[in-house]
Scaffold this active site. Structure first.
Site: not given
Ligand code: NAP
Length: 244
Positions: A139, A153
């Site tokens: 991130s 985080y």
């Molecule tokens: P999201 O929409 O909240 O989705 C998170 C995903 O991770 C879901 O599929 C969830 O599964 C899974 N997950 C959560 N905890 C878990 C665990 N303990 N074991 C296995 N799976 C787990 O998040 P996102 O925005 O797509 O984020 C994906 C990645 O990108 C993350 O690493 C996040 O830190 C990073 N990121 C996101 C952003 C942003 O702005 N969105 C920015 C920077 C980095 P379930 O739904 O089935 O529980």
């Protein structure tokens, strides 16, 4: 891209977009979900509609037995040649002075321990079998620090960046590349999980490109890093953040 790619957290957001982008290119995926079974079923069905073998496995990446089970299931699709370490969590926005230990530990367990466990299982299988590629989803928080929101985080993602650098050096001679992406403000449910569904709208004026990003825009970077087009890229992390 030959073989099977394991994608953690493929039920929603960036992970789901990665599964779709790979399926559209005919790449088999085994993806994990944690709590959202129905969302995972929809992602798997959409990928199947594209004619690509895709399976969904319930696995909490912070639980070692779950990670082993995920990789065993993936092997049934064929040799594992890719891992996208995408599963990650934030938590309620809070200053460091107010953080509770259980919350800090949970963030580190999922975002750091989970990434290490999955990387370990992938390396075991890729070593001596032609190599592969690991892409860690970090991130921009790792660099910006997330003051007043979630410094824990941000620190977890800085650890992921260090994993990318160190592991890349350990396994380069085995034909394994390790790279990362640092998404910026991407429109997914993660912001609602931290208590601010409108976070992207609030902050997007700080983005030089003038908008939040889409999960599909991060997925395209991940797919490129996985591909042979990125054959000389390892040990580095690409910002996918609109310049912020
Ligand atoms: P999201 O929409 O909240 O989705 C998170 C995903 O991770 C879901 O599929 C969830 O599964 C899974 N997950 C959560 N905890 C878990 C665990 N303990 N074991 C296995 N799976 C787990 O998040 P996102 O925005 O797509 O984020 C994906 C990645 O990108 C993350 O690493 C996040 O830190 C990073 N990121 C996101 C952003 C942003 O702005 N969105 C920015 C920077 C980095 P379930 O739904 O089935 O529980």
């Amino acid at each position: 891209m030959d073989g099977t790619v394991v994608v953690t957290g493929g039920s929603r957001g960036i992970g789901a977009a990665v599964v779709h982008a790979l399926a559209a290119r005919g790449v088999r995926t085994c993806f994990s979900y944690n709590t959202h079974r129905e969302a995972a079923d929809v992602v798997a069905a959409t990928a199947a509609d594209l004619g690509t073998e895709t399976i969904a496995v319930q696995a909490d990446v912070s639980v070692e037995a779950d990670v082993r089970r995920l990789f065993s299931a993936a092997e049934r699709l064929g040799p594992i040649t890719g891992l996208v370490n995408n599963a990650g969590v934030t938590a309620a926005q809070s200053k460091v002075v107010d953080l509770e230990v259980a919350r800090i530990r949970r963030l580190l367990d999922v975002n750091v321990v989970g990434a290490f466990l999955c990387a370990r299982e992938a390396v075991k299988r890729m070593t001596g079998s032609g190599g592969g590629t690991i892409v860690n989803v970090s991130s921009r928080a790792a660099v910006l620090g997330s003051a007043g929101e979630y410094v824990d985080y941000a620190a977890s993602k800085a650890a992921v960046d260090a994993l990318t650098v160190g592991l890349a050096q350990e396994v380069a001679a085995d034909g394994i590349r390790v790279a990362g992406v640092r998404p910026g403000l991407i429109r997914t449910d993660i912001h609602a999980s931290s208590g601010e569904p409108g976070r992207v709208e609030r902050l997007q004026k700080q983005v030089p490109l003038g908008r939040g990003g889409e999960a599909s825009e991060v997925a395209e970077a991940v797919v490129w890093l996985l591909s042979d087009a990125a054959s000389y890229v390892t040990g580095t992390t690409l910002d996918v953040s609109g310049g912020r």
